[in-house]
Scaffold this motif. Structure first.
Motif, PDB file in Angstrom:
ATOM      1  N   THR A   1      82.287  14.658 -43.626  1.00  0.00           N
ATOM      2  CA  THR A   1      82.724  13.315 -43.224  1.00  0.00           C
ATOM      3  C   THR A   1      82.446  13.082 -41.744  1.00  0.00           C
ATOM      4  N   GLU A   2      82.657  14.118 -40.938  1.00  0.00           N
ATOM      5  CA  GLU A   2      82.384  13.986 -39.508  1.00  0.00           C
ATOM      6  C   GLU A   2      80.904  13.730 -39.253  1.00  0.00           C
TER       7      GLU A   2
ATOM      8  N   LYS B   1      79.314  10.320 -37.597  1.00  0.00           N
ATOM      9  CA  LYS B   1      78.401  10.285 -36.452  1.00  0.00           C
ATOM     10  C   LYS B   1      77.148   9.474 -36.779  1.00  0.00           C
ATOM     11  N   ALA B   2      76.606   9.717 -37.996  1.00  0.00           N
ATOM     12  CA  ALA B   2      75.413   8.961 -38.399  1.00  0.00           C
ATOM     13  C   ALA B   2      75.731   7.474 -38.503  1.00  0.00           C
TER      14      ALA B   2
ATOM     15  N   LEU C   1      86.712   7.551 -40.920  1.00  0.00           N
ATOM     16  CA  LEU C   1      87.548   8.147 -39.862  1.00  0.00           C
ATOM     17  C   LEU C   1      88.928   8.501 -40.410  1.00  0.00           C
ATOM     18  N   LEU C   2      89.473   7.618 -41.245  1.00  0.00           N
ATOM     19  CA  LEU C   2      90.774   7.890 -41.862  1.00  0.00           C
ATOM     20  C   LEU C   2      90.677   9.082 -42.818  1.00  0.00           C
ATOM     21  N   THR C   3      89.574   9.131 -43.585  1.00  0.00           N
ATOM     22  CA  THR C   3      89.358  10.261 -44.504  1.00  0.00           C
ATOM     23  C   THR C   3      89.230  11.568 -43.733  1.00  0.00           C
ATOM     24  N   LYS C   4      88.463  11.534 -42.638  1.00  0.00           N
ATOM     25  CA  LYS C   4      88.286  12.722 -41.806  1.00  0.00           C
ATOM     26  C   LYS C   4      89.621  13.183 -41.232  1.00  0.00           C
ATOM     27  N   GLU C   5      90.409  12.219 -40.750  1.00  0.00           N
ATOM     28  CA  GLU C   5      91.722  12.557 -40.187  1.00  0.00           C
ATOM     29  C   GLU C   5      92.636  13.173 -41.249  1.00  0.00           C
TER      30      GLU C   5
END
Length: 389
Positions: free
Chosen positions: A36-37, A41-42, A129-133
């Motif tokens: 996810t990160e 970034k992409a 971003l929410l998924t990554k968090e």
């Protein structure tokens, strides 16, 4: 046997499988977070480029709008003044205004598409971003849970092993009790019981002699007396094996002296008993456990070691009692005996008693080199007393 239904490694297997399953899922969660990160970034790079492109189009639309407005004013001007402008001028102004309108329409359509794409990317980026968090937070929680599970499951596994050890202990205690009952039953059957039967027969014979040959009564009564005396000695021996009276009346040292004197006479064994320090009475359970350890060690020497000499040493020192039992027998491999079919029951019983005394039994032996048993017992009550002085 109920003992055989319990798999000693069952909890350990469950423990390892559970940890492996959690670790696999933890790695998957970390993998999701890392993937996810990378996608974030992409997407951020693409969004930055799209925002820049959208801004350029918006600026171009603004400029084109000004040009289109000027073109319309120009068209209005040339269309209203036929005296100054020719038909060609009007046509040129019209075509220019029309082309600018078409270009503006195309740019506005492109701006709309770019804005929609930008908004969609921003929503996707926010979701990623929410998924990554969440993935990172979940991975962190799983790490904490895994750490707790490792500790708690290890503690649970230790308790399970202790429970199995207690079950094993209970089984061995039952086996020891049954073996002791069989031994006592045999000794009573072969000794006092047979003697009592002989006494009954001799008493009946004496009653017959009393009426028929009174003069033979004296000799028969003497034989009967010896038979009863022998039976009494056998009963006393059985009682001594169960619990030597000297242990309760005179203490550990006197009981060991009596026991080793008996061994010396009965088994023609050279026995040395050494007492160092100042002998003193110990609590009953301590004395009984130490006596049984010495008794078991010496009996093992008699049964298995083929020894000619045994030495028992007691050393009373400050706060502790040190014990050494040493023989010059044939020795053995300690690990091999401990893992045998009976698992060295004598050694096991000594170890168990040592643990109850808060100590650890030392067993040192090699084939052809004899055996040494050591024990260092903290004396009950003396730690606190000496510590307070």
């Amino acid at each position: 046997m109920w003992r055989s239904r319990i798999r000693p490694n069952l909890l350990e297997e469950v423990h390892q499988r559970l940890l492996q399953l959690i670790e696999v899922n933890q790695k998957e969660i970390i993998g999701i977070a890392e993937a996810t990160e990378q996608e974030v970034k992409a997407l951020q790079r693409e969004l930055e480029q799209l925002r820049s492109e959208t801004l350029e189009v918006i600026e171009l639309v603004d400029r084109l709008l000004e040009e289109e407005q000027r073109a319309r004013r120009r068209l209005a001007e040339v269309s209203s003044d036929f005296s100054r402008y020719s038909e060609a001028d009007i046509k040129e102004a019209y075509e220019q205004a029309q082309q600018l309108q078409l270009d503006l329409l195309s740019l506005r359509s492109r701006e709309k598409v770019l804005r929609a794409r930008r908004d969609d990317l921003e929503r996707t980026l926010k979701f990623l971003l929410l998924t990554k968090e969440r993935a990172e937070r979940l991975a962190s929680r799983v790490a904490v849970v895994l750490d707790y599970l490792r500790k708690d499951l290890q503690e649970l596994n230790d308790n399970w092993q202790k429970m199995l050890s207690r079950q094993d202990l209970a089984m061995k205690v039952l086996e020891a009790q049954e073996e002791e009952r069989r031994r006592i039953a045999r000794e009573i059957h072969d000794g006092p019981a047979q003697s009592m039967a002989s006494v009954v027969l001799r008493v009946e014979y004496c009653l017959k002699l009393l009426t028929k040959k009174p003069e033979a009564m004296s000799k028969e009564l003497v034989a009967l007396q010896e038979l009863v005396r022998g039976s009494l000695q056998e009963v006393r021996k059985i009682i001594y094996d169960l619990r030597p009276m000297a242990l309760d009346d005179l203490g550990l040292v006197a009981a060991l002296e009596q026991f080793l004197d008996h061994v010396r006479v009965l088994h023609q064994l050279e026995v040395e008993f050494v007492v160092m320090g100042s002998p003193r009475r110990l609590p009953g359970p301590q004395e009984a456990a130490i006596f049984r350890i010495v008794q078991e060690a010496v009996n093992n020497t008699i049964k298995h070691a083929a020894a000619t000499r045994v030495m028992v040493k007691l050393e009373f020192v400050n706060r502790r009692l040190n014990l050494v039992v040493k023989d010059n027998g044939k020795g053995f491999v300690v690990q091999k005996v401990s893992k045998g079919p009976r698992k060295g029951f004598g050694l096991w019983s000594m170890r168990e008693r040592a643990e109850l005394l808060g100590s650890e039994l030392g067993i040192f032996s090699n084939p052809g080199q004899g055996t040494v048993i050591t024990l260092s017992v903290p004396l009950a009550g003396e730690e606190g007393e000496n510590g307070s002085n």
